[in-house]
Scaffold this motif. Structure first.
Motif, PDB file in Angstrom:
ATOM      1  N   ILE A 217    -116.467  24.442  17.840  1.00 14.25           N
ATOM      2  CA  ILE A 217    -115.713  24.161  16.614  1.00 14.25           C
ATOM      3  C   ILE A 217    -114.219  23.976  16.857  1.00 14.25           C
ATOM      4  O   ILE A 217    -113.521  23.425  15.999  1.00 14.25           O
ATOM      5  CB  ILE A 217    -115.945  25.257  15.543  1.00 14.25           C
ATOM      6  N   PHE A 218    -113.731  24.429  18.017  1.00 11.09           N
ATOM      7  CA  PHE A 218    -112.322  24.225  18.369  1.00 11.09           C
ATOM      8  C   PHE A 218    -112.241  23.530  19.732  1.00 11.09           C
ATOM      9  O   PHE A 218    -111.837  24.130  20.732  1.00 11.09           O
ATOM     10  CB  PHE A 218    -111.571  25.558  18.408  1.00 11.09           C
ATOM     11  N   PRO A 219    -112.622  22.264  19.802  1.00  8.30           N
ATOM     12  CA  PRO A 219    -112.721  21.581  21.102  1.00  8.30           C
ATOM     13  C   PRO A 219    -111.388  21.429  21.828  1.00  8.30           C
ATOM     14  O   PRO A 219    -111.379  21.198  23.038  1.00  8.30           O
ATOM     15  CB  PRO A 219    -113.307  20.212  20.730  1.00  8.30           C
ATOM     16  N   ASN A 220    -110.270  21.554  21.109  1.00 12.03           N
ATOM     17  CA  ASN A 220    -108.955  21.412  21.748  1.00 12.03           C
ATOM     18  C   ASN A 220    -108.410  22.712  22.321  1.00 12.03           C
ATOM     19  O   ASN A 220    -107.339  22.720  22.918  1.00 12.03           O
ATOM     20  CB  ASN A 220    -107.936  20.858  20.737  1.00 12.03           C
ATOM     21  N   PHE A 221    -109.136  23.810  22.148  1.00 12.02           N
ATOM     22  CA  PHE A 221    -108.635  25.106  22.576  1.00 12.02           C
ATOM     23  C   PHE A 221    -108.761  25.283  24.093  1.00 12.02           C
ATOM     24  O   PHE A 221    -109.783  24.933  24.696  1.00 12.02           O
ATOM     25  CB  PHE A 221    -109.397  26.235  21.888  1.00 12.02           C
ATOM     26  N   SER A 222    -107.712  25.855  24.678  1.00 10.36           N
ATOM     27  CA  SER A 222    -107.747  26.251  26.083  1.00 10.36           C
ATOM     28  C   SER A 222    -108.378  27.637  26.189  1.00 10.36           C
ATOM     29  O   SER A 222    -108.662  28.302  25.185  1.00 10.36           O
ATOM     30  CB  SER A 222    -106.327  26.284  26.650  1.00 10.36           C
ATOM     31  N   ASN A 223    -108.572  28.088  27.441  1.00  6.53           N
ATOM     32  CA  ASN A 223    -109.077  29.453  27.643  1.00  6.53           C
ATOM     33  C   ASN A 223    -108.127  30.481  27.034  1.00  6.53           C
ATOM     34  O   ASN A 223    -108.563  31.503  26.481  1.00  6.53           O
ATOM     35  CB  ASN A 223    -109.258  29.734  29.130  1.00  6.53           C
ATOM     36  N   ASN A 224    -106.827  30.227  27.127  1.00 11.83           N
ATOM     37  CA  ASN A 224    -105.851  31.149  26.538  1.00 11.83           C
ATOM     38  C   ASN A 224    -105.977  31.188  25.021  1.00 11.83           C
ATOM     39  O   ASN A 224    -105.824  32.253  24.402  1.00 11.83           O
ATOM     40  CB  ASN A 224    -104.430  30.738  26.930  1.00 11.83           C
ATOM     41  N   ASP A 225    -106.229  30.041  24.408  1.00  8.79           N
ATOM     42  CA  ASP A 225    -106.404  30.003  22.955  1.00  8.79           C
ATOM     43  C   ASP A 225    -107.641  30.799  22.543  1.00  8.79           C
ATOM     44  O   ASP A 225    -107.608  31.535  21.543  1.00  8.79           O
ATOM     45  CB  ASP A 225    -106.528  28.553  22.463  1.00  8.79           C
ATOM     46  N   ILE A 226    -108.720  30.642  23.287  1.00  5.18           N
ATOM     47  CA  ILE A 226    -109.937  31.406  23.010  1.00  5.18           C
ATOM     48  C   ILE A 226    -109.653  32.904  23.135  1.00  5.18           C
ATOM     49  O   ILE A 226    -110.092  33.717  22.307  1.00  5.18           O
ATOM     50  CB  ILE A 226    -111.064  31.003  23.974  1.00  5.18           C
ATOM     51  N   ALA A 227    -108.880  33.279  24.154  1.00  4.47           N
ATOM     52  CA  ALA A 227    -108.535  34.695  24.353  1.00  4.47           C
ATOM     53  C   ALA A 227    -107.746  35.229  23.175  1.00  4.47           C
ATOM     54  O   ALA A 227    -107.920  36.389  22.759  1.00  4.47           O
ATOM     55  CB  ALA A 227    -107.746  34.861  25.652  1.00  4.47           C
ATOM     56  N   LYS A 228    -106.864  34.411  22.617  1.00  2.00           N
ATOM     57  CA  LYS A 228    -106.089  34.834  21.452  1.00  2.00           C
ATOM     58  C   LYS A 228    -107.008  35.071  20.250  1.00  2.00           C
ATOM     59  O   LYS A 228    -106.804  36.022  19.482  1.00  2.00           O
ATOM     60  CB  LYS A 228    -105.043  33.786  21.108  1.00  2.00           C
ATOM     61  N   VAL A 229    -108.005  34.208  20.074  1.00  2.00           N
ATOM     62  CA  VAL A 229    -108.948  34.402  18.967  1.00  2.00           C
ATOM     63  C   VAL A 229    -109.668  35.735  19.125  1.00  2.00           C
ATOM     64  O   VAL A 229    -109.832  36.496  18.154  1.00  2.00           O
ATOM     65  CB  VAL A 229    -109.962  33.241  18.912  1.00  2.00           C
ATOM     66  N   LEU A 230    -110.093  36.041  20.331  1.00  2.00           N
ATOM     67  CA  LEU A 230    -110.770  37.324  20.578  1.00  2.00           C
ATOM     68  C   LEU A 230    -109.853  38.497  20.262  1.00  2.00           C
ATOM     69  O   LEU A 230    -110.307  39.545  19.782  1.00  2.00           O
ATOM     70  CB  LEU A 230    -111.225  37.401  22.038  1.00  2.00           C
ATOM     71  N   LEU A 231    -108.557  38.326  20.517  1.00  2.00           N
ATOM     72  CA  LEU A 231    -107.588  39.386  20.241  1.00  2.00           C
ATOM     73  C   LEU A 231    -107.401  39.588  18.741  1.00  2.00           C
ATOM     74  O   LEU A 231    -107.362  40.728  18.261  1.00  2.00           O
ATOM     75  CB  LEU A 231    -106.248  39.041  20.895  1.00  2.00           C
ATOM     76  N   TYR A 232    -107.313  38.496  17.999  1.00  2.00           N
ATOM     77  CA  TYR A 232    -107.078  38.599  16.558  1.00  2.00           C
ATOM     78  C   TYR A 232    -108.348  38.971  15.782  1.00  2.00           C
ATOM     79  O   TYR A 232    -108.263  39.398  14.632  1.00  2.00           O
ATOM     80  CB  TYR A 232    -106.517  37.280  16.021  1.00  2.00           C
ATOM     81  N   TYR A 233    -109.509  38.802  16.415  1.00  2.00           N
ATOM     82  CA  TYR A 233    -110.775  39.168  15.786  1.00  2.00           C
ATOM     83  C   TYR A 233    -111.510  40.149  16.698  1.00  2.00           C
ATOM     84  O   TYR A 233    -112.525  39.819  17.307  1.00  2.00           O
ATOM     85  CB  TYR A 233    -111.628  37.921  15.534  1.00  2.00           C
ATOM     86  N   PRO A 234    -110.996  41.383  16.797  1.00  2.00           N
ATOM     87  CA  PRO A 234    -111.606  42.357  17.711  1.00  2.00           C
ATOM     88  C   PRO A 234    -112.983  42.796  17.225  1.00  2.00           C
ATOM     89  O   PRO A 234    -113.251  42.845  16.026  1.00  2.00           O
ATOM     90  CB  PRO A 234    -110.611  43.514  17.691  1.00  2.00           C
ATOM     91  N   MET A 235    -113.848  43.107  18.173  1.00  2.00           N
ATOM     92  CA  MET A 235    -115.187  43.560  17.845  1.00  2.00           C
ATOM     93  C   MET A 235    -115.252  45.075  17.893  1.00  2.00           C
ATOM     94  O   MET A 235    -114.945  45.687  18.921  1.00  2.00           O
ATOM     95  CB  MET A 235    -116.197  42.955  18.823  1.00  2.00           C
TER      96      MET A 235
END
Length: 439
Positions: A217-235
């Motif tokens: 769903i976010f094809p333009n995201f880098s690995n760093n961008d994905i990491a930021k999403v994981l940070l803002y949406y902690p499990m």
């Protein structure tokens, strides 16, 4: 404003490419609506109306249309077409430039499905350009091509959507709303508690599934961008299991919608939270903020519809039911919700009396803080939470609704920024990534 306009109109309202821009027009569906608003301005007096007090109201993609009218022509229209606007779950899909890769590929796919092969895009050896070929096709052929291409997209996406054309729509909504450049005077922005549940594939069980979903769903995201999403949406460790109990969150304390809901838990709910916030919820925050002290004397207000199931569209019966029809919600709640909307339309202010907020049938007129609903602002980001007690659930259309005797209004004010574990911070994060999303 039709709630599912992009899905229904498809290419007929939102076909876009460089060729469409040069030979036709992009955002035809929004321009059609604008023409309707111009008609209202010209003729509403013949129906006893006042063209200075027009309110536009949309839900889902209809609310997305309202948002685009709010920012049309760079927000330079003032109140020439409407005074107030209401957005219920404003749908903000990826908004590409009119000739970007995605809308262009949809254009070529549509042309191919209609029998106008993309290899004939330019005049040579007597061949016909795509646009001219399309205009020669009959309606049935174009309708079939529209259906075929529209159904070929990935889960929760559409092939044909509004675009930034530099004329009608000059900026991404997230960027222009941040600058407060809007049309109209006042805005009422709402969303549902569980917006994303119907739009996410139901098989996201592991962290790998979740990351794969993000990459789709976010094809333009880098690995760093994905990491930021994981940070803002902690499990949360307590909610990792997809078999954990499902329940609605309180919003202001306890587990949050990132991990828990009546739809799912674990990684599945994490994906639901992201889709709901990026597509419907954060745009409603940005709209309320854009109208806050907008320099024209106007204001914005923000609310959440929370009665479980609170899926996308579950608020519809609260807007349109007869208060005597309590299949979905209690009469007291419907009266309070409709009065809120009516007061905003008529009085430019959604405040509702304590008696109505508490519940007409209770006769309880004791002061309810929710009867003094302040406008939304960065300094005081107030959200009205529209909810009820849940004496029991009734299944309608395969979904559980809280309704029945004993259902009581629980309408309250809350801090929108800290709501659901810091939703305001997450919406700021998504706005910072607007060029990559894009939105």
């Amino acid at each position: 404003m039709k709630a599912d306009q992009p899905a229904q109109l498809g290419a007929f309202g939102f076909l876009s490419s460089d060729e469409v821009y040069r030979k036709g027009v992009a955002n035809a569906g929004i321009l059609d609506q604008q023409m309707a608003l111009q008609w209202v301005q010209q003729y509403i007096h013949l129906f006893g109306g006042d063209n200075r007090k027009v309110t536009i109201f949309g839900e889902s993609a209809g609310a997305g249309s309202v948002m685009l009218h709010d920012i049309a022509y760079g927000g330079t229209l003032g109140t020439s077409l409407f005074r107030n606007s209401i957005s219920a779950s404003p749908y903000l899909a990826y908004q590409y430039g009119y000739k970007d890769w995605q809308p262009s590929q949809s254009y070529y796919a549509f042309a191919s499905a209609a029998g106008c092969d993309a290899r004939n895009a330019y005049l040579h050896n007597g061949s016909t350009p795509i646009f001219d070929c399309l205009t020669s096709k009959d309606t049935a052929t174009l309708m079939e091509a529209n259906v075929n291409v529209s159904q070929s997209g990935t889960w929760g996406t559409w092939s044909f959507l509004p675009v930034t054309d530099g004329r009608l729509i000059t900026e991404r909504p997230s960027k222009q709303l941040l600058e407060g450049r809007v049309n109209g005077l006042n805005h009422l922005a709402g969303h549902n508690a569980l917006e994303g549940a119907s739009w996410v594939p139901p098989n996201i069980d592991t962290i790998d599934d979740f990351v794969d979903y993000l990459r789709v769903i976010f094809p333009n995201f880098s690995n760093n961008d994905i990491a930021k999403v994981l940070l803002y949406y902690p499990m949360s460790n307590a909610s990792v299991s997809p078999n954990a109990a499902d329940y609605a969150t309180e919003g202001s304390y306890g587990p949050t919608t990132i991990n828990e809901s009546t739809a799912a838990t674990g990684q599945q709910q994490r994906a639901i939270a992201i889709y709901g916030e990026t597509t419907f919820i954060c745009p409603s925050y940005w709209l309320a903020e854009a109208y806050s002290d907008n320099g024209y004397g106007g204001q914005g207000w923000k609310y959440q519809f929370s009665i479980p199931n609170a899926y996308h569209g579950a608020d519809g019966p609260a807007y349109f039911s007869n208060p005597a029809d309590t299949d979905y919600y209690s009469s007291d709640f419907i009266v309070a919700f409709m009065t809120m909307l009516g007061n905003f339309i008529v009085n430019d202010d959604p405040d509702v009396s304590s008696l109505i907020n508490n519940g007409n049938s209770t006769g309880n007129s004791t002061y309810n803080p929710a009867s003094q609903w302040p406008p939304y602002s960065i300094y005081n980001p107030v959200l009205m939470d529209f909810n009820t007690t849940c004496p029991y659930t009734k299944e309608i259309g395969g979904l559980p609704y809280c309704t029945g005797p004993g259902e009581l209004n629980t309408i309250r004010l809350a801090n929108a920024y800290t709501w659901e574990g810091g939703r305001g911070t997450r919406c700021d994060f998504w706005r910072s990534l607007g060029e990559l999303v894009p939105e």
